[in-house]
Design a protein around this motif. Structure first.
Motif, short mmCIF file in Angstrom:
data_model
loop_
_atom_site.label_atom_id
_atom_site.label_comp_id
_atom_site.label_asym_id
_atom_site.label_seq_id
_atom_site.Cartn_x
_atom_site.Cartn_y
_atom_site.Cartn_z
N TYR A 97 -38.69 -28.66 -21.82
CA TYR A 97 -40.05 -28.72 -21.87
C TYR A 97 -40.41 -29.35 -23.15
O TYR A 97 -39.98 -29.17 -24.12
CB TYR A 97 -40.50 -27.37 -21.87
CG TYR A 97 -41.95 -26.92 -21.54
CD1 TYR A 97 -42.83 -28.16 -21.37
CD2 TYR A 97 -42.40 -25.69 -21.79
CE1 TYR A 97 -44.24 -27.90 -21.02
CE2 TYR A 97 -43.66 -25.62 -21.49
CZ TYR A 97 -44.82 -26.44 -21.40
OH TYR A 97 -46.06 -26.25 -21.17
N THR A 145 -43.57 -21.07 -20.91
CA THR A 145 -43.39 -20.78 -22.35
C THR A 145 -43.62 -19.21 -22.44
O THR A 145 -44.29 -18.69 -22.13
CB THR A 145 -44.63 -21.29 -23.25
OG1 THR A 145 -44.70 -22.63 -22.93
CG2 THR A 145 -44.42 -21.01 -24.65
N LYS A 165 -51.91 -24.69 -14.75
CA LYS A 165 -50.99 -23.73 -15.53
C LYS A 165 -51.68 -22.48 -15.30
O LYS A 165 -52.69 -22.24 -15.24
CB LYS A 165 -51.02 -23.95 -16.94
CG LYS A 165 -50.16 -25.10 -17.40
CD LYS A 165 -49.73 -25.43 -18.87
CE LYS A 165 -48.74 -26.52 -19.04
NZ LYS A 165 -48.65 -26.74 -20.49
O1 LIG Z 1 -48.85 -24.77 -22.42
C1 LIG Z 1 -47.68 -24.30 -22.70
O2 LIG Z 1 -46.73 -24.10 -22.07
C2 LIG Z 1 -47.89 -23.25 -24.00
C3 LIG Z 1 -49.24 -23.45 -24.71
C4 LIG Z 1 -49.13 -22.73 -25.85
O3 LIG Z 1 -48.25 -21.80 -26.40
C5 LIG Z 1 -50.12 -23.12 -26.99
O4 LIG Z 1 -51.29 -23.71 -26.66
O5 LIG Z 1 -50.00 -22.31 -27.94
#
Ligand SMILES: O=C(O)CCC(=O)C(=O)O
Ligand SMILES: [Fe+2]
Length: 293
Positions: A97, A145, A165
């Motif tokens: 990722y 995540t 998402k």
């Molecule tokens: O989009 C994601 O997979 C993680 C986003 C994230 O953790 C953030 O924006 O801090």
């Protein structure tokens, strides 16, 4: 336990209301209607990035058992991995990722595609070259995540451009039910919580919702979030402090925040509170954009 989907969704929220009704109250919100007006909104795709900069060296991450493994590869190779995966996600292994990539600095022409950019959501200190603070997320469907909060206890404005998402978020007061490990990662999987191992999680109040292409999500400092990509996806975020959040974040040194985070938070406090311009601060701050923690 109750999983709610309660989050305000506001069309073209004004920056005054954003600050008064959300930032000051520490309340998350989804803002719709702004990104679809960007000049490049319909242009962006993984293939567009590949064609713009095929030989660009990037990195992608594998999250496993609280370890983060870094893979280095070119943009073209990475997008090909995703394309191959998407042809048959059941039988192919999940690509790594690409997480936290400062792509506007690497491909400056992309900045033109995100106009008019709503930088007035950010404190004035960030307006000068605001795009330097953006971190991109590129990935296949099924990328995850794990549950965490953002390591400097910053506010987060998250821009979803391609794909959907699914977010599961918890407000900071629920962190105590989520089994923190180290500074900012948590052991509970909010998509399938193991209540035998993590019984306190029953007290938590997770909020689950989908962020669609064209949505902007605001998360207050210390918001826990678990994110699943439902489609191949492009997003970026900006982590940013207000004077108040930067001062609160300095206090977290007594709660297990690493010293390196204190350094970045001190720089931002010096900028925001003591009005030292970003032209001076950024030189010292910029290693944060490659900081894996
Ligand atoms: O989009 C994601 O997979 C993680 C986003 C994230 O953790 C953030 O924006 O801090
Ligand atoms: Fe995050």
């Amino acid at each position: 336990m109750i999983v709610s989907s309660e989050i305000d969704r506001i069309y073209k929220l004004s920056s005054d209301e954003f600050h008064k009704d959300y930032v000051e109250l520490g309340k998350p919100v989804i803002i719709s209607g702004l990104i679809p007006n960007w000049s490049g909104f319909h242009k962006w795709s993984l293939n567009y990035f590949k064609n713009l900069s095929p030989t660009l060296n990037i990195y992608a991450k594998k999250f496993s058992n609280q370890e983060i493994e870094i893979c280095r590869l070119t943009m073209a190779r990475y997008i090909e991995l995703i394309e191959t995966y998407q042809k048959d996600p059941q039988s192919n292994s999940l690509p790594p990722y690409c997480h936290d990539l400062p792509l506007f600095s690497l491909i400056p022409s992309l900045v033109e595609d995100v106009q008019p950019f709503p930088f007035d959501y950010l404190p004035k200190w960030y307006w000068y070259k605001w795009w330097r603070y953006c971190q991109f997320f590129l990935g296949s469907s099924h990328s995850i995540t794990p549950l965490h909060f953002d390591c400097l206890l910053t506010n987060n404005i998250f821009f979803q451009i391609v794909g959907r998402k699914q977010f599961t978020i918890l407000l900071p007061e629920d962190a105590k039910y989520c089994y923190r490990q180290g500074w900012r990662w948590f052991l509970v999987n909010p998509e399938n919580p193991d209540f035998n191992k993590y019984p306190d999680y029953k007290n938590a109040k997770p909020i689950k919702f989908i962020v669609n292409p064209g949505d902007i999500l605001y998360m207050p400092p210390g918001t826990l979030h678990h994110v699943r990509s439902l489609d191949p996806s492009i997003s970026f975020n900006i982590d940013w402090h207000t004077q108040k959040s930067s001062l609160t974040a300095l206090g977290a040194i007594t709660k297990g925040m690493p010293v390196q985070n204190l350094y970045y938070n001190l720089l931002l406090t010096i900028g925001l509170v003591f009005k030292i311009p970003p032209q001076i601060i950024f030189k010292f701050y910029k290693t944060y954009l490659n900081y894996v923690s």
